[in-house]
Design an enzyme around this catalytic site. Structure first.
Site, PDB file in Angstrom:
ATOM      1  N   LYS A 124      15.311  43.851 134.511  1.00 25.49           N
ATOM      2  CA  LYS A 124      14.736  42.412 136.035  1.00 25.49           C
ATOM      3  C   LYS A 124      15.172  43.424 137.663  1.00 25.49           C
ATOM      4  O   LYS A 124      16.261  43.744 138.048  1.00 25.49           O
ATOM      5  CB  LYS A 124      15.948  41.636 136.065  1.00 25.49           C
ATOM      6  CG  LYS A 124      15.768  40.176 136.973  1.00 25.49           C
ATOM      7  CD  LYS A 124      16.674  39.174 138.148  1.00 25.49           C
ATOM      8  CE  LYS A 124      16.708  39.621 139.321  1.00 25.49           C
ATOM      9  NZ  LYS A 124      15.340  39.569 140.197  1.00 25.49           N
ATOM     10  N   GLU A 129      27.822  49.142 138.772  1.00 28.10           N
ATOM     11  CA  GLU A 129      27.484  49.124 140.167  1.00 28.10           C
ATOM     12  C   GLU A 129      27.528  49.140 141.406  1.00 28.10           C
ATOM     13  O   GLU A 129      26.534  48.141 141.398  1.00 28.10           O
ATOM     14  CB  GLU A 129      26.193  50.520 139.804  1.00 28.10           C
ATOM     15  CG  GLU A 129      25.809  51.203 138.594  1.00 28.10           C
ATOM     16  CD  GLU A 129      26.844  52.910 138.776  1.00 28.10           C
ATOM     17  OE1 GLU A 129      27.713  52.822 140.019  1.00 28.10           O
ATOM     18  OE2 GLU A 129      27.081  53.203 137.534  1.00 28.10           O
ATOM     19  N   GLU A 175      31.222  46.575 153.873  1.00 36.79           N
ATOM     20  CA  GLU A 175      29.538  46.786 153.716  1.00 36.79           C
ATOM     21  C   GLU A 175      28.648  46.302 155.019  1.00 36.79           C
ATOM     22  O   GLU A 175      28.227  45.317 154.492  1.00 36.79           O
ATOM     23  CB  GLU A 175      29.078  47.315 152.310  1.00 36.79           C
ATOM     24  CG  GLU A 175      27.926  47.879 152.088  1.00 36.79           C
ATOM     25  CD  GLU A 175      27.418  47.639 150.759  1.00 36.79           C
ATOM     26  OE1 GLU A 175      27.043  46.676 150.308  1.00 36.79           O
ATOM     27  OE2 GLU A 175      27.212  49.083 150.513  1.00 36.79           O
TER      28      GLU A 175
HETATM   29  P1  TAP Z   1      22.596  41.948 144.607  1.00 33.39           P
HETATM   30  O1  TAP Z   1      21.945  40.234 146.035  1.00 33.39           O
HETATM   31  O2  TAP Z   1      23.413  41.213 144.386  1.00 33.39           O
HETATM   32  O3  TAP Z   1      21.154  42.230 144.113  1.00 33.39           O
HETATM   33  C1  TAP Z   1      21.039  42.715 143.370  1.00 33.39           C
HETATM   34  C2  TAP Z   1      20.650  42.483 141.892  1.00 33.39           C
HETATM   35  O4  TAP Z   1      21.134  41.131 140.824  1.00 33.39           O
HETATM   36  C3  TAP Z   1      18.796  41.610 141.983  1.00 33.39           C
HETATM   37  O5  TAP Z   1      17.684  42.145 140.975  1.00 33.39           O
HETATM   38  C4  TAP Z   1      19.551  40.475 142.448  1.00 33.39           C
HETATM   39  O6  TAP Z   1      18.207  39.544 142.322  1.00 33.39           O
HETATM   40  C5  TAP Z   1      20.145  40.277 141.146  1.00 33.39           C
HETATM   41  N1  TAP Z   1      20.981  39.248 141.449  1.00 33.39           N
HETATM   42  C6  TAP Z   1      21.182  38.231 142.435  1.00 33.39           C
HETATM   43  N2  TAP Z   1      21.644  36.651 141.889  1.00 33.39           N
HETATM   44  C7  TAP Z   1      22.061  37.059 140.481  1.00 33.39           C
HETATM   45  C8  TAP Z   1      22.923  36.372 139.281  1.00 33.39           C
HETATM   46  N3  TAP Z   1      23.218  35.827 139.225  1.00 33.39           N
HETATM   47  N4  TAP Z   1      22.797  36.698 138.263  1.00 33.39           N
HETATM   48  C9  TAP Z   1      22.585  38.255 138.079  1.00 33.39           C
HETATM   49  N5  TAP Z   1      21.997  38.823 138.789  1.00 33.39           N
HETATM   50  C10 TAP Z   1      21.010  38.641 139.897  1.00 33.39           C
HETATM   51  O7  TAP Z   1      22.168  43.211 145.571  1.00 33.39           O
HETATM   52  P2  TAP Z   1      20.953  43.735 146.349  1.00 33.39           P
HETATM   53  O8  TAP Z   1      20.889  42.700 148.049  1.00 33.39           O
HETATM   54  O9  TAP Z   1      19.579  43.786 146.065  1.00 33.39           O
HETATM   55  O10 TAP Z   1      21.578  45.183 146.862  1.00 33.39           O
HETATM   56  C11 TAP Z   1      22.641  45.652 147.685  1.00 33.39           C
HETATM   57  C12 TAP Z   1      23.971  45.291 146.754  1.00 33.39           C
HETATM   58  O11 TAP Z   1      23.923  46.916 146.112  1.00 33.39           O
HETATM   59  C13 TAP Z   1      24.867  46.546 148.466  1.00 33.39           C
HETATM   60  O12 TAP Z   1      25.748  45.909 147.824  1.00 33.39           O
HETATM   61  C14 TAP Z   1      25.027  47.910 147.920  1.00 33.39           C
HETATM   62  O13 TAP Z   1      25.852  48.636 147.753  1.00 33.39           O
HETATM   63  C15 TAP Z   1      24.471  47.712 145.989  1.00 33.39           C
HETATM   64  N6  TAP Z   1      23.682  49.222 145.196  1.00 33.39           N
HETATM   65  C16 TAP Z   1      24.845  49.670 144.890  1.00 33.39           C
HETATM   66  C17 TAP Z   1      25.041  51.403 143.723  1.00 33.39           C
HETATM   67  C18 TAP Z   1      25.432  52.079 143.102  1.00 33.39           C
HETATM   68  S1  TAP Z   1      24.759  52.948 142.146  1.00 33.39           S
HETATM   69  N7  TAP Z   1      26.401  51.423 142.931  1.00 33.39           N
HETATM   70  C19 TAP Z   1      23.685  51.435 144.122  1.00 33.39           C
HETATM   71  C20 TAP Z   1      22.090  50.285 144.792  1.00 33.39           C
HETATM   72  C21 TAP Z   1      23.053  49.169 145.466  1.00 33.39           C
HETATM   73  P3  TAP Z   1      17.147  38.950 143.062  1.00 33.39           P
HETATM   74  O14 TAP Z   1      16.851  40.145 143.752  1.00 33.39           O
HETATM   75  O15 TAP Z   1      15.858  38.171 142.661  1.00 33.39           O
HETATM   76  O16 TAP Z   1      18.131  38.162 143.927  1.00 33.39           O
END
Ligand code: TAP
Length: 479
Positions: free
Chosen positions: A174, A248, A383
């Site tokens: 997804k 991650e 963050e």
């Molecule tokens: P999230 O809001 O956590 O979303 C990540 C993914 O999870 C999206 O596909 C999102 O779908 C989905 N998601 C949302 N709610 C969910 C739930 N209840 N159950 C399962 N999946 C769910 O993060 P983001 O805002 O996209 O990304 C930023 C974050 O990712 C930051 O904290 C960043 O540090 C972290 N990140 C970490 C890494 C590594 S390798 N450690 C790399 C990149 C990013 P929707 O888009 O449909 O909401």
């Protein structure tokens, strides 16, 4: 379906979502509608998991040589379509084209890497003595679910798909709702190379698709990259089912500048560490520690860089910074700027939305520099996920190591010095999954990537990811 309307990719074909609902995907640089993608429901997830489950017995019996060849073929397809994939990624995410071109190249390399790794990591054999031996067999989990964030939509998908396929798993993946397009295009491009059902892409809201994947008993493993908040809820749900989970998560990485640093490289590196990807990078060097003897000069030079960053149309190869992903993210980041000012940090430059952006719209923000920050402040602990750098002065190696570790996160970090002994002491002392010396951000295939503490667990981008996508079976034989 028209060209800009994507269904779900299930069992080797694009299909309409069961409930017929679609969601809009926008270009963050212009706000324009780019495409419509299916809004997957629980029923769609079931169909995708069924398809993966039906295919798992076939895919796991494909020989290692053949799987390896298929991964190399995928690498070739990515290279042949690199301009197309990078352009889509840039439009969808707002990341400058110079960055997405590198992401696409890295993913081609990732498929080559795992195509090679699986040939030499297929299992182990040990003779214990003349009468007994141990075999360790690598078996796939079966159906793996993967959830991807919006900041590196293609790169992070590739980091998950390549090892999972190499280890013989079928996938339901997804993408983030903001950035599904590169992955959907990838599915289309590899349609004829992978057997039906081996790769399935379900778009839709995380709060619907995520729980549907976690609750489905045919899902054998989950891998998630995203925020610590969502990661924690996934970890809890997985624990209830004893489902293996790789997480991650977020970061607040320390970047440490000693007085004997290779100074020009260090200044450029400190700017790149936070401004790459508009600072929306989990391992961004968002907490900069500068030794007090060079602090004033270093901050002035950084300010000059920040004020002159080429911000503009992400599709222009001269652009170094594009827009943030959406208005919500921009508001979050602007909120942190207000917090920083209230906390008493000195705003050196930036801090505002750029109203006069190349298109007079989109979610562009000025590179923002806060000096005289204290490590306990919110802007140094949380963050921000935007182009906001906080600079903290320090006196001693012990003090800076302790401050670097005074964080709930532990994803990455760096230090800049010509003294290799000091560099190694600090690298050993800082609690983090990855640490650079006189470098930032580089993670060629084979560089394990992943965090400790609230940054999660598990490692990607290295052959050890094969373990996360395998069940190891030990057979002990007595003769
Ligand atoms: P999230 O809001 O956590 O979303 C990540 C993914 O999870 C999206 O596909 C999102 O779908 C989905 N998601 C949302 N709610 C969910 C739930 N209840 N159950 C399962 N999946 C769910 O993060 P983001 O805002 O996209 O990304 C930023 C974050 O990712 C930051 O904290 C960043 O540090 C972290 N990140 C970490 C890494 C590594 S390798 N450690 C790399 C990149 C990013 P929707 O888009 O449909 O909401």
């Amino acid at each position: 379906m028209n060209k800009n309307m994507y269904g779900l990719f299930i069992d080797g074909a694009f299909v309409k979502p069961v409930k017929g609902a679609y969601q809009d995907v926008h270009d963050p640089a212009t706000g324009d509608l780019l495409a419509k993608t299916a809004k997957g429901s629980k029923e769609d997830v079931e169909k995708a998991v069924e398809a993966a489950d039906r295919s798992k017995n076939l895919w796991k019996t494909v020989s290692i040589q053949q799987r390896s060849r298929i991964l190399h073929k995928i690498a070739e397809i990515i290279r042949e379509n690199k301009d197309h994939l990078a352009r889509i990624e840039t439009q969808d995410s707002g990341k400058p084209i110079v960055e997405t071109v590198e992401d696409v190249k890295a993913i081609a390399d990732q498929f080559d890497y795992f195509g090679g790794a699986i040939r030499v990591e297929a299992g182990e054999f040990m003779r214990q003595d003349q009468h007994s031996m141990t075999m360790i067999l690598r078996e796939p989990h079966g159906v793996v679910a993967q959830i991807i964030p919006w900041n590196f939509p293609f790169l992070l998908a590739g980091w998950k798909i390549a090892p999972a396929l190499a280890a013989g798993n079928c996938i339901v993946i997804k993408p983030a709702s903001e950035t599904p397009l590169s992955l959907l295009e990838f599915a289309r491009l590899t349609q004829d190379v992978l057997p039906n059902g081996v790769l399935n892409v379900v778009t839709g809201s995380g709060s619907v698709v995520g729980p549907a994947l976690l609750e489905n008993l045919k899902v054998d493993k989950i891998a998630f990259t995203g925020s610590t908040k969502v990661g924690r809820s996934i970890g809890e749900a997985a624990a209830k089912r004893i489902l293996p989970a790789s997480l991650e998560l977020g970061g607040k990485s320390a970047n440490i500048i000693f007085p004997d640093a290779p100074m020009d490289k260090a200044i450029e590196g400190a700017a790149l560490a936070i401004l790459y990807g508009q600072g929306q990078v989990c391992n961004a060097g968002s907490r900069l520690f500068v030794h007090s003897s060079i602090y004033k000069n270093f901050v002035e030079k950084l300010e000059r860089i920040f004020r002159n960053v080429k911000i503009g149309d992400p599709a222009d190869p001269a652009t170094r910074m594009g827009p943030l992903i959406n208005k919500e993210q921009l508001d979050v980041v602007l909120g942190y700027v207000e917090t920083g000012i209230k906390e008493g940090a000195r705003l050196v430059c930036g801090g505002k939305q750029i109203e006069k952006s190349p298109f007079d719209k989109g979610w562009f923000m000025e590179p923002t520099l806060f000096a005289d920050v204290k490590n306990h402040m919110k802007i140094a602990q949380e963050e921000i996920f935007g182009p906001v750098l906080v600079v903290i002065p320090f006196e001693t190696e012990e003090e800076v190591t302790a401050m670097a570790n005074d964080s709930k996160y532990g994803l990455a970090g760096a230090c800049w010095t010509k003294d290799i002994n000091r560099a190694l002491r600090v690298a050993n002392g800082v609690e983090t999954g990855l640490f650079w010396i006189n470098e930032y951000h580089l993670t060629p295939s084979g560089t394990p990537f992943g965090g400790i503490k609230e940054s999660g667990h598990g490692r990607e981008n290295h052959k050890m990811a094969l373990d996360a996508y395998s069940r190891l079976k030990t057979i002990y034989i007595s003769m």
